[in-house]
Design an enzyme around this catalytic site. Sequence first.
Site, PDB file in Angstrom:
ATOM      1  N   TRP A   1       0.829  -1.214   0.000  1.00  0.00           N
ATOM      2  CA  TRP A   1       0.000   0.000   0.000  1.00  0.00           C
ATOM      3  C   TRP A   1       0.854   1.252   0.000  1.00  0.00           C
ATOM      4  CZ3 TRP A   1      -4.283  -0.429  -2.174  1.00  0.00           C
ATOM      5  CH2 TRP A   1      -5.072  -1.572  -2.029  1.00  0.00           C
TER       6      TRP A   1
ATOM      7  N   ASP B   1      -2.034   6.796   6.080  1.00  0.00           N
ATOM      8  CA  ASP B   1      -3.090   5.959   5.496  1.00  0.00           C
ATOM      9  C   ASP B   1      -3.436   4.906   6.550  1.00  0.00           C
ATOM     10  OD1 ASP B   1      -4.651   4.084   4.266  1.00  0.00           O
ATOM     11  OD2 ASP B   1      -3.196   3.555   2.706  1.00  0.00           O
TER      12      ASP B   1
ATOM     13  N   LYS C   1     -12.685  -1.735   6.233  1.00  0.00           N
ATOM     14  CA  LYS C   1     -11.955  -2.648   7.110  1.00  0.00           C
ATOM     15  C   LYS C   1     -12.456  -2.533   8.551  1.00  0.00           C
ATOM     16  CE  LYS C   1      -8.935  -2.782   3.501  1.00  0.00           C
ATOM     17  NZ  LYS C   1      -8.119  -1.880   2.711  1.00  0.00           N
TER      18      LYS C   1
HETATM   19  C1  LIG Z   1      -7.508  -1.443   1.607  1.00  0.00           C
HETATM   20  C2  LIG Z   1      -6.427  -0.438   1.675  1.00  0.00           C
HETATM   21  C3  LIG Z   1      -6.281   0.572   0.712  1.00  0.00           C
HETATM   22  C4  LIG Z   1      -7.188   0.681  -0.480  1.00  0.00           C
HETATM   23  O1  LIG Z   1      -8.432   1.085  -0.085  1.00  0.00           O
HETATM   24  P1  LIG Z   1      -9.596   1.412  -1.128  1.00  0.00           P
HETATM   25  O2  LIG Z   1     -10.610   1.992  -0.218  1.00  0.00           O
HETATM   26  O3  LIG Z   1      -9.991   0.118  -1.754  1.00  0.00           O
HETATM   27  O4  LIG Z   1      -9.070   2.379  -2.115  1.00  0.00           O
HETATM   28  C5  LIG Z   1      -5.267   1.494   0.877  1.00  0.00           C
HETATM   29  N1  LIG Z   1      -4.428   1.434   1.919  1.00  0.00           N
HETATM   30  C6  LIG Z   1      -4.527   0.464   2.861  1.00  0.00           C
HETATM   31  C7  LIG Z   1      -3.559   0.447   3.995  1.00  0.00           C
HETATM   32  C8  LIG Z   1      -5.528  -0.490   2.767  1.00  0.00           C
HETATM   33  O5  LIG Z   1      -5.639  -1.440   3.698  1.00  0.00           O
END
Ligand SMILES: *Cc1c(COP(=O)(O)O)cnc(C)c1O
Length: 360
Positions: A102, A172, A196
Site C-alpha cells: 500500500w 493511510d 476494514k
Molecule cells: C484497503 C487499503 C487501501 C485501499 O483502499 P480502497 O478503499 O480500496 O481504495 C489502501 N491502503 C490500505 C492500507 C488499505 O488497507
Amino acid sequence: MTRAFNFCAGPAALPEEVLQQARDEMLDWQGRGLSVMEMSHRSEAFVGIAKQAEQDLRDLLGIGDDYAVLFMQGGASTQFASVPMNLAGPGDAVDYVNTGVWSRKAIAEGSRFADVAEVASSEADGYTHVPDPETWQLRSNARYVHVTPNETIGGLAYRSFPDTGDIPLVADWSSSILSEPVDVSRFGLIYAGAQKNIGPAGLTLVIVRRDLIGQAREGTPAMLDYAVYDKAESMYNTPPTYAWYLAGLVFQWIKRQGGLEGMAEKNARKAGKLYDFIDRSDFYANPVQPEFRSRMNVPFTLADDARNSDFLAGADERGLLNLKGHRSVGGMRASIYNAMPEAGVDALVEYMAEFEKEKG
Ligand SMILES: *Cc1c(COP(=O)(O)O)cnc(C)c1O
C-alpha cells in the site's frame, strides 16, 4: 441462521449487533416510516444521523476542534491523489516511507502530482520491519511525510511514530484505525477507507488539521478538495448515506466495547493467541519481526504450499472464510479487525492445530 467467521481483509466482517440493529431499522427508521437509504441527505433525520456519527468518532479518537472530519468517497486509493493535490503544489517535495504494497501504491500515485522521495524502505528484507525513524532521510522542504501505519497485505505495523516537527505527518490508516487509541494531534492528516474497521465500502474518512485545508492546487476537482468538503459539511453532493449511517452504528458499538482502550485490549489478546500458536508450531510461519507484527492482519504460510488448497477447503467447511493470502504474497492471511470475535480466533487456532496434526 449461522454466521461464519469472516477473515476477509476488506470488505470485512461487521459487528453482528450492528447488522441486527440495521436490520431492525431497515424498513422503518425510528418510526419515520422509511429506510435511512431512502432519506434525503438534507433531511433533519439524516443530518442528525450524520452529526451524531461525527461526534461519536470525535469522542472515540479524541479529535480536537482544530481538526475537520470529512466523510468522503473514492476509497483510500483516491486519497493517494487527493493528499498531494491538497497539500502540495506541482513539483513540491513530498516524502514517503515504503513499508509494503500500500505504501508503494501511494508512492506511485503521489509521483504523478509531486516530487516524491522514498525516504526509507524495508523492501530489501521483504517488508519484515518498519525502518527506524532515525534513519529516515527527511527533506526539510517536504510538504508532508506519508506513512502507512498498518500494511494490510504484509501484516506489518508501526508501534510508534517520529516527531516530524513542522512537517505534517500523513497516515493511510485504512486497516487499523479505531483498533487502538492514537494521539491524533501528532498527525496533520489521517485517512482511511471504511471497509476494514469502520463500516461498509463506499465511505472514506479524512481527519485533517484545519490549517492544512484551503491550499489545494489549481485544477483540483471539487470532489477531491478538502475545503469544499469542509465548507459543505461533507454534503457538497449526495454522500453515501447508508454507509455513513452504518459507520455511525459501528462507532456506537465501539463505545459500548469500552472505546479504543477496550478494543485495543481485545485486539492484543486476539492477535497474541494467533501469533503465539504460529510461533510454537513448526508447520506455520510468519516472517515479520515480532515487534512490528500487525494486530489486524496476520499472514502465515504452511510448511508445504501444496497443502494450501486443502487448508482453505477445510476452513471453508467449518465456516472460517476468506483465509487465502493476497495474490502478491501467497499463503494465508487472517484479518482479525475489531468485529472479529475472540471466538473466531479460537476456532481458527483450533482448526490450524487439527490440520497440522492430520496433514502436517
Ligand atoms: C484497503 C487499503 C487501501 C485501499 O483502499 P480502497 O478503499 O480500496 O481504495 C489502501 N491502503 C490500505 C492500507 C488499505 O488497507
